[in-house]
Design an enzyme around this catalytic site. Structure first.
Site, PDB file in Angstrom:
ATOM      1  N   TYR A   1     -40.041 -74.243 -67.631  1.00 15.38           N
ATOM      2  CA  TYR A   1     -39.229 -72.582 -68.094  1.00 15.38           C
ATOM      3  C   TYR A   1     -40.338 -71.256 -68.546  1.00 15.38           C
ATOM      4  O   TYR A   1     -41.801 -71.390 -69.426  1.00 15.38           O
ATOM      5  CB  TYR A   1     -38.360 -72.749 -69.812  1.00 15.38           C
ATOM      6  CG  TYR A   1     -37.814 -71.257 -69.934  1.00 15.38           C
ATOM      7  CD1 TYR A   1     -36.799 -70.567 -68.887  1.00 15.38           C
ATOM      8  CD2 TYR A   1     -38.302 -70.926 -70.362  1.00 15.38           C
ATOM      9  CE1 TYR A   1     -36.155 -70.252 -69.251  1.00 15.38           C
ATOM     10  CE2 TYR A   1     -37.663 -69.911 -71.150  1.00 15.38           C
ATOM     11  CZ  TYR A   1     -36.530 -69.400 -70.708  1.00 15.38           C
ATOM     12  OH  TYR A   1     -36.280 -67.966 -70.834  1.00 15.38           O
TER      13      TYR A   1
ATOM     14  N   HIS B   1     -24.112 -50.026 -28.493  1.00 11.11           N
ATOM     15  CA  HIS B   1     -25.265 -49.126 -28.612  1.00 11.11           C
ATOM     16  C   HIS B   1     -24.865 -47.865 -29.009  1.00 11.11           C
ATOM     17  O   HIS B   1     -25.323 -46.625 -28.152  1.00 11.11           O
ATOM     18  CB  HIS B   1     -26.160 -49.000 -27.554  1.00 11.11           C
ATOM     19  CG  HIS B   1     -26.821 -49.967 -26.257  1.00 11.11           C
ATOM     20  ND1 HIS B   1     -28.199 -50.469 -26.564  1.00 11.11           N
ATOM     21  CD2 HIS B   1     -26.239 -50.403 -25.544  1.00 11.11           C
ATOM     22  CE1 HIS B   1     -28.572 -51.479 -26.330  1.00 11.11           C
ATOM     23  NE2 HIS B   1     -27.309 -52.247 -25.579  1.00 11.11           N
TER      24      HIS B   1
ATOM     25  N   GLN C   1     -35.422 -65.400 -68.241  1.00 12.68           N
ATOM     26  CA  GLN C   1     -34.388 -64.450 -68.734  1.00 12.68           C
ATOM     27  C   GLN C   1     -33.951 -63.241 -67.980  1.00 12.68           C
ATOM     28  O   GLN C   1     -32.177 -62.422 -67.899  1.00 12.68           O
ATOM     29  CB  GLN C   1     -34.234 -64.081 -70.634  1.00 12.68           C
ATOM     30  CG  GLN C   1     -33.146 -63.444 -71.177  1.00 12.68           C
ATOM     31  CD  GLN C   1     -33.600 -62.819 -72.017  1.00 12.68           C
ATOM     32  OE1 GLN C   1     -34.284 -64.337 -72.935  1.00 12.68           O
ATOM     33  NE2 GLN C   1     -34.266 -62.342 -72.794  1.00 12.68           N
TER      34      GLN C   1
ATOM     35  N   LYS D   1     -10.748 -32.239 -46.765  1.00 13.48           N
ATOM     36  CA  LYS D   1     -11.576 -32.755 -46.353  1.00 13.48           C
ATOM     37  C   LYS D   1     -10.346 -34.114 -46.782  1.00 13.48           C
ATOM     38  O   LYS D   1      -9.694 -34.112 -47.968  1.00 13.48           O
ATOM     39  CB  LYS D   1     -12.298 -33.509 -46.609  1.00 13.48           C
ATOM     40  CG  LYS D   1     -13.747 -32.219 -46.783  1.00 13.48           C
ATOM     41  CD  LYS D   1     -13.967 -32.451 -45.207  1.00 13.48           C
ATOM     42  CE  LYS D   1     -15.222 -33.552 -45.987  1.00 13.48           C
ATOM     43  NZ  LYS D   1     -16.090 -34.022 -44.499  1.00 13.48           N
TER      44      LYS D   1
ATOM     45  N   GLU E   1     -17.860 -46.171 -47.787  1.00 15.09           N
ATOM     46  CA  GLU E   1     -19.336 -45.937 -48.013  1.00 15.09           C
ATOM     47  C   GLU E   1     -19.513 -46.289 -49.710  1.00 15.09           C
ATOM     48  O   GLU E   1     -21.135 -46.215 -48.804  1.00 15.09           O
ATOM     49  CB  GLU E   1     -19.177 -44.225 -48.471  1.00 15.09           C
ATOM     50  CG  GLU E   1     -18.697 -43.313 -46.562  1.00 15.09           C
ATOM     51  CD  GLU E   1     -18.846 -41.857 -47.272  1.00 15.09           C
ATOM     52  OE1 GLU E   1     -19.391 -41.193 -46.380  1.00 15.09           O
ATOM     53  OE2 GLU E   1     -18.032 -41.626 -48.103  1.00 15.09           O
TER      54      GLU E   1
ATOM     55  N   SER F   1     -12.420 -33.319 -51.323  1.00 18.92           N
ATOM     56  CA  SER F   1     -13.746 -32.264 -51.666  1.00 18.92           C
ATOM     57  C   SER F   1     -13.374 -31.589 -52.561  1.00 18.92           C
ATOM     58  O   SER F   1     -12.174 -30.709 -52.353  1.00 18.92           O
ATOM     59  CB  SER F   1     -14.189 -31.874 -50.411  1.00 18.92           C
ATOM     60  OG  SER F   1     -14.660 -30.484 -50.882  1.00 18.92           O
TER      61      SER F   1
ATOM     62  N   ASN G   1     -12.159 -37.881 -47.832  1.00 19.85           N
ATOM     63  CA  ASN G   1     -13.155 -38.914 -47.224  1.00 19.85           C
ATOM     64  C   ASN G   1     -13.244 -40.246 -47.908  1.00 19.85           C
ATOM     65  O   ASN G   1     -12.295 -40.976 -48.465  1.00 19.85           O
ATOM     66  CB  ASN G   1     -14.384 -38.457 -48.511  1.00 19.85           C
ATOM     67  CG  ASN G   1     -14.774 -36.337 -47.891  1.00 19.85           C
ATOM     68  OD1 ASN G   1     -14.085 -36.475 -46.237  1.00 19.85           O
ATOM     69  ND2 ASN G   1     -15.271 -36.040 -48.323  1.00 19.85           N
TER      70      ASN G   1
HETATM   71  N1  ARG Z   1     -31.910 -66.095 -73.328  1.00 21.91           N
HETATM   72  C1  ARG Z   1     -32.377 -67.069 -73.097  1.00 21.91           C
HETATM   73  C2  ARG Z   1     -32.283 -67.069 -70.677  1.00 21.91           C
HETATM   74  O1  ARG Z   1     -32.028 -66.299 -70.736  1.00 21.91           O
HETATM   75  C3  ARG Z   1     -32.626 -68.221 -72.753  1.00 21.91           C
HETATM   76  C4  ARG Z   1     -34.040 -69.697 -73.030  1.00 21.91           C
HETATM   77  C5  ARG Z   1     -34.814 -69.266 -73.709  1.00 21.91           C
HETATM   78  N2  ARG Z   1     -36.008 -70.263 -74.359  1.00 21.91           N
HETATM   79  C6  ARG Z   1     -36.449 -70.014 -74.320  1.00 21.91           C
HETATM   80  N3  ARG Z   1     -37.932 -71.428 -74.673  1.00 21.91           N
HETATM   81  N4  ARG Z   1     -37.281 -69.070 -74.854  1.00 21.91           N
HETATM   82  O2  ARG Z   1     -33.591 -68.067 -70.278  1.00 21.91           O
END
Ligand code: ARG
Length: 492
Positions: free
Chosen positions: A339, A172, A344, A305, A312, A299, A307
């Site tokens: 995907y 504490h 991205q 100072k 930090e 400072s 720091n």
């Molecule tokens: N630049 C894309 C990424 O980072 C690569 C893959 C893109 N694939 C697609 N089907 N558009 O994910």
């Protein structure tokens, strides 16, 4: 004529139609959309992984008779040149080519013609990018492992020099019991040891090959994915290739990035806790330690100072890394298989997490342990410990009260009664503004008749420290044993 240009907005589009994705598209992207969707200016840092993945893929395509040996040779030659161009800074990264993958592939085709166009056989950018990020991250995890080791070595060194230095241990943030400063340093060694173990564990699940999953469903070509995995070092401890077993999962999984960022966040939390202690310890009210001037700033208005900017900032940057973890985990939560372009967005948080963690670990290893002076072969400029200030602070706050209670227990009192008796003694000492060890024997005996002269041994800081001689305790003998264990473990 100027008027007809102004009234024919499609004029421009017709001119640039060649830049549209394919024959299917009737118009190219606007500049804004190009900027919005492109990733090349941050994902170009994946270039080495991208080329390594392409070379392994091409090698396998040739071995499987999918491309000819001469196409394979052309791809290798082209990639060698591209590597040289990128390394020398001559490579021209183009926003129009969206990402690192398309930039490299386009340049390859420019250099070697049709062979370049054949590289993408049985592959998609979806399995390509997943492979690249994993390969890249694997290398970074290895570097982070080295840095975690350096930091542990620095902390163990400081511990070894300060086994007998006593500081008040807090609970504490109130003085609790005396502890060895070496013991305190080793608490952080345990944390960073666990971080290193977590990183090694994340590495195992990162080092798995998505390539060969193509867009999402696998491919019609007779690929040998295990050959590619072996070539890329994606193998288990016994050298067997490790390949993603489901194409849908392979292209869409970013668990490894989230796990890594979670491990990095926890590591930063440990750095942040250490930072907080360094900041407190170097404040004038404590004066326990000093850190080298090069990690502090002055400072602009207060001339006196110095720091602790580095600790930090590390504490502040912990919030940034934890933020990246939140970003990545939220990025994934609503995505259907497989995907999606959302993925991205994994790059910038992941890259920044790696950069921040590496810089932080590097700077902390030096700030704690110092820098090697080649002339003396010794490290210099690490944290300086003010042992008298620590001991002085441990003498304020009745740090040995528990020892007095334990003393009475050894005389046969139940612990709860001993606790109450000592509370009275502490109250009396507070009234006299002195430490328990400064109360005369007669006064102590007033609290319990079984208190004898030997009590002063257990009331001293050193006596208290020596008494905690259980495994993992703060007695110097235990601390030395732990230091030896860590030194053996960390020996190169
Ligand atoms: N630049 C894309 C990424 O980072 C690569 C893959 C893109 N694939 C697609 N089907 N558009 O994910």
């Amino acid at each position: 004529m100027p008027t007809s240009q102004a009234t024919t907005p499609s004029h421009n589009q017709l001119d640039t139609k060649a830049q549209a994705w394919s024959a299917l598209f009737s118009e190219p992207m606007s500049d804004l959309v190009k900027r919005y969707t492109s990733s090349v200016f941050f994902d170009k840092r994946l270039w080495q992984a991208d080329i390594a993945g392409s070379l392994a893929h091409a090698d396998m395509l040739a071995a499987q008779g999918i491309i000819s040996a001469s196409d394979h040779a052309s791809i290798q030659r082209g990639m060698a040149q591209i590597t040289a161009e990128i390394e020398s800074g001559a490579f021209e990264w183009k926003l129009d080519l969206e990402d690192v993958h398309l930039n490299i592939e386009a340049r390859l085709t420019q250099l070697v013609g049709d062979a370049g166009k054949r590289l993408h056989t049985g592959r998609s950018r979806n399995d390509q990018v997943a492979t690249d990020v994993r390969l890249w991250l694997r290398g970074e995890i290895d570097l982070i492992g080295d840095l975690l080791k350096e930091l542990q070595v620095a902390l163990v060194d400081v511990a070894a020099q300060n086994v007998e230095v006593i500081l008040p241990g807090f609970t504490h943030l109130q003085v609790a019991q005396p502890v060895s400063f070496g013991h305190h340093m080793l608490a952080y060694v345990e944390m960073f040891k666990r971080d290193a173990e977590r990183m090694a564990d994340v590495r195992r699940r990162t080092n798995v090959l998505p390539l060969g999953s193509a867009a999402l469903a696998g491919t019609t070509y007779p690929l040998d994915r295990e050959r590619v995995a072996k070539m890329l070092g994606m193998v288990d401890a016994s050298g067997h290739p490790v390949v993603c077993q489901n194409s849908l999962d392979a292209v869409s999984d970013r668990d490894f990035a989230i796990e890594f960022t979670a491990a990095a966040s926890l590591c930063m939390v440990h750095v942040s806790r250490l930072s907080e202690e360094l900041i407190i310890w170097m404040s004038q009210n404590f004066g326990f330690i000093k850190i080298a001037d090069r990690f502090t700033t002055g400072s602009s208005i207060m001339p006196q100072k110095k720091n602790p900017d580095v600790p930090e900032l590390a504490r502040g940057k912990t919030g940034r890394v934890v933020g990246h973890l939140m970003g990545l985990i939220t990025l994934m939560k609503g995505q259907p298989l497989a995907y999606n372009k959302d993925n991205q967005e994994d790059k910038e948080p992941l890259f920044d997490t790696v950069d921040t963690l590496k810089d932080t670990l590097r700077i902390f290893a030096e700030m704690v342990g110092g820098q090697l002076n080649p002339a003396t072969g010794k490290k210099e400029g690490g944290i300086t410990v003010n042992a008298p200030a620590m001991e002085q602070a441990a003498l304020r706050g009745y740090a040995t009260a528990t020892d007095l209670a334990d003393y009475l227990v050894k005389k046969g009192l139940p612990f709860r009664d001993a606790h109450e008796t000592v509370a009275h003694a502490v109250k009396a000492a507070t009234t006299h503004a002195c430490d328990l060890s400064e109360l005369p024997l007669a006064v102590l005996q007033g609290f319990h008749p079984q208190i004898e002269k030997d009590v002063y041994e257990c009331l001293s800081l050193r006596g208290s420290l020596n008494a905690r001689n259980t495994l993992g305790g703060t007695a110097p003998a235990q601390v030395r044993a732990q230091i030896a264990r860590h030194q053996a473990r960390l020996a190169v």
